[in-house]
Motif scaffolding. Structure first.
Motif, short mmCIF file in Angstrom:
data_model
loop_
_atom_site.label_atom_id
_atom_site.label_comp_id
_atom_site.label_asym_id
_atom_site.label_seq_id
_atom_site.Cartn_x
_atom_site.Cartn_y
_atom_site.Cartn_z
N CYS A 14 -49.56 31.81 43.97
CA CYS A 14 -48.28 31.13 43.78
C CYS A 14 -47.38 31.91 42.83
CB CYS A 14 -48.50 29.71 43.23
SG CYS A 14 -46.96 28.78 43.20
N LYS A 25 -44.79 30.54 41.38
CA LYS A 25 -44.19 29.60 40.44
C LYS A 25 -45.11 29.36 39.24
CE LYS A 25 -40.36 27.98 42.42
NZ LYS A 25 -40.39 26.60 42.86
N CYS A 71 -45.21 26.09 37.40
CA CYS A 71 -45.03 24.68 37.03
C CYS A 71 -46.02 24.32 35.91
CB CYS A 71 -45.27 23.79 38.25
SG CYS A 71 -44.34 24.33 39.70
N CYS A 123 -49.59 22.46 36.89
CA CYS A 123 -50.42 22.77 38.05
C CYS A 123 -51.43 23.90 37.77
CB CYS A 123 -49.52 23.17 39.21
SG CYS A 123 -50.43 23.63 40.69
N LEU A 127 -52.64 25.96 39.73
CA LEU A 127 -52.39 27.18 40.51
C LEU A 127 -51.22 28.00 39.95
CD1 LEU A 127 -52.77 26.04 44.24
CD2 LEU A 127 -54.51 26.78 42.62
FE1 SF4 Z 1 -47.15 26.59 42.67
FE2 SF4 Z 1 -48.50 24.49 41.82
FE3 SF4 Z 1 -45.87 24.63 41.39
FE4 SF4 Z 1 -46.84 24.23 43.94
S1 SF4 Z 1 -47.02 22.83 42.16
S2 SF4 Z 1 -45.20 25.64 43.27
S3 SF4 Z 1 -48.72 25.45 43.81
S4 SF4 Z 1 -47.43 26.03 40.54
#
Ligand code: SF4
Ligand code: SAM
Length: 359
Positions: free
Chosen positions: A66, A68, A70, A73, A75
């Motif tokens: 990923c 991102k 966030c 999360c 990941l």
């Molecule tokens: Fe990535 Fe998790 Fe955010 Fe989805 S929620 S964009 S998997 S960091």
């Protein structure tokens, strides 16, 4: 003091008939007779809209890479402990066909967010192949994060019919606290609108029990679902992950579970004709978490079809059920038995398109 029977009667009679204040008041209800009446009213609306049917979506977690970051999360790109994988095209197609052969009406391809021309073409090709080798009714659902409208259009043209993109919270101020500066709430909402323009059935949702989230914020989330014209709602409790900056939750597990189930009932009472999922995150808090949501108006379950090894690596939050899910006949039978024990039944071989979209 408001009259609960009067309020529920009005909510059952017509969608969108509760105010923000009334929604927040319902969300506050704890265990007891009032809460039972609230959930029973939501189930009556659900039964009127889609009967006793539970629609299954076979979930494939196709990659944990990923871009991102966030804050909540597991990941997130800033988590060096996350195990990263990307399934091959052939593996994804074969697993999707297995879902189809098991007479499950839709498959969901979910992953971390990747944004590249190669990835767009990769997904396009997979969707195309699954479309060719299944029936036109079989719903191909994508949950691949924020993408350009062009990518959404290409995947739609290849045969994808639905897209899941949670807004996470309808409060832009709260969203800003949960994400780095360059993750914009406005972009997320623009993506939801682009998906609608491209003719997808649009699913969205929020996390429940976030730090700094009020009951009024959650009531606003429900009003937001109407505003973006969502067809499907998937919501779950926030589950703090130790490898992220958001290591703790403001409320106990039982409180978050109770609130998440109340959200399911409130969404059903407000929106009536959308599909509402009993999500896996509920099951992470209590073994019967999903069943509790089905008893509060939900009508969709997303059993996990990812192979066990990769399922373990796709660790958004701790406590994610890994072995208790279906990759074969026996666990699927167990799931069906638990649905039937609630007086509901699995709807096989049907996409389960919500009346909201058909309308
Ligand atoms: Fe990535 Fe998790 Fe955010 Fe989805 S929620 S964009 S998997 S960091
Ligand atoms: N990357 C895509 C996206 O963000 O839309 C799809 C996959 S993402 C992992 C799916 C959902 O997982 C997110 O929308 C978020 O609501 C949920 N999620 C992530 N971390 C979570 C956590 N700690 N607790 C509960 N839900 C979480």
């Amino acid at each position: 003091m408001r009259s609960l029977p009067g309020l529920l009667q009005r909510a059952e009679a017509a969608p969108y008939s509760l105010s923000r204040e009334e929604l927040a008041w319902l969300l506050r209800l704890g265990p007891g007779k009032d809460r039972e009446a609230f959930h029973a009213a939501a189930c009556r609306v659900r039964d009127r809209v889609s009967g006793p049917n539970v629609y299954l979506r076979g979930l494939l977690e196709i990659g944990s890479v990923c871009r991102k970051n966030c804050y909540y999360c597991g990941l997130r790109s800033g988590n060096p402990q996350a195990e990263r994988y990307r399934l091959s095209g052939e593996t994804i197609i074969e697993s999707a066909l297995q879902v189809f052969r098991m007479r499950i009406g839709s498959v969901v391809l979910q992953s971390g967010e990747i944004d590249s021309p190669e990835h767009t073409a990769f997904i396009e090709n997979i969707v195309h192949r699954i479309r060719e080798e299944t029936s036109p009714d079989f719903a191909i659902v994508l949950s691949l994060g924020e993408q350009s409208e062009e990518s959404y259009a290409r995947w739609r043209a290849a045969g994808a019919t639905r897209y899941l993109l949670r807004v996470e919270t309808s409060s832009s101020a709260l969203y800003a606290k949960l994400h780095p500066e360059d993750h914009l709430w406005r972009t997320r909402v623009d993506c939801l609108r682009a998906l609608r323009r491209q003719g997808y059935q649009v699913g969205t949702g929020v996390m429940i029990g976030l730090p700094g989230q009020s009951l009024e914020d959650l009531a606003d989330d429900i009003l937001f679902f109407r505003e973006v014209d969502a067809d499907m709602i998937g919501m779950g409790p926030f589950l703090p992950h130790l490898e992220t900056p958001m290591k703790t939750a403001p409320a106990s597990e039982e409180e978050r579970l109770c609130l998440a189930v109340n959200m399911v009932a409130a969404v059903r009472l407000y929106l009536h004709t959308c599909n509402v999922a009993a999500t896996t995150a509920l099951q992470a808090l209590a073994e019967d978490g999903r069943e509790r949501a089905l008893c509060a108006g939900a009508n969709v379950l997303m059993p996990n079809f990812t192979d066990i090894g990769h399922r373990r690596a796709y660790r958004l939050y701790p406590g994610k059920p890994v072995v208790d899910e279906i990759s074969g006949e026996t666990p699927l039978q167990r799931l069906c038995a638990s649905i039937e024990a609630l007086g509901m039944k699995v709807a096989w071989n049907v996409p389960g398109t919500p009346p909201h979209f058909r309308a």
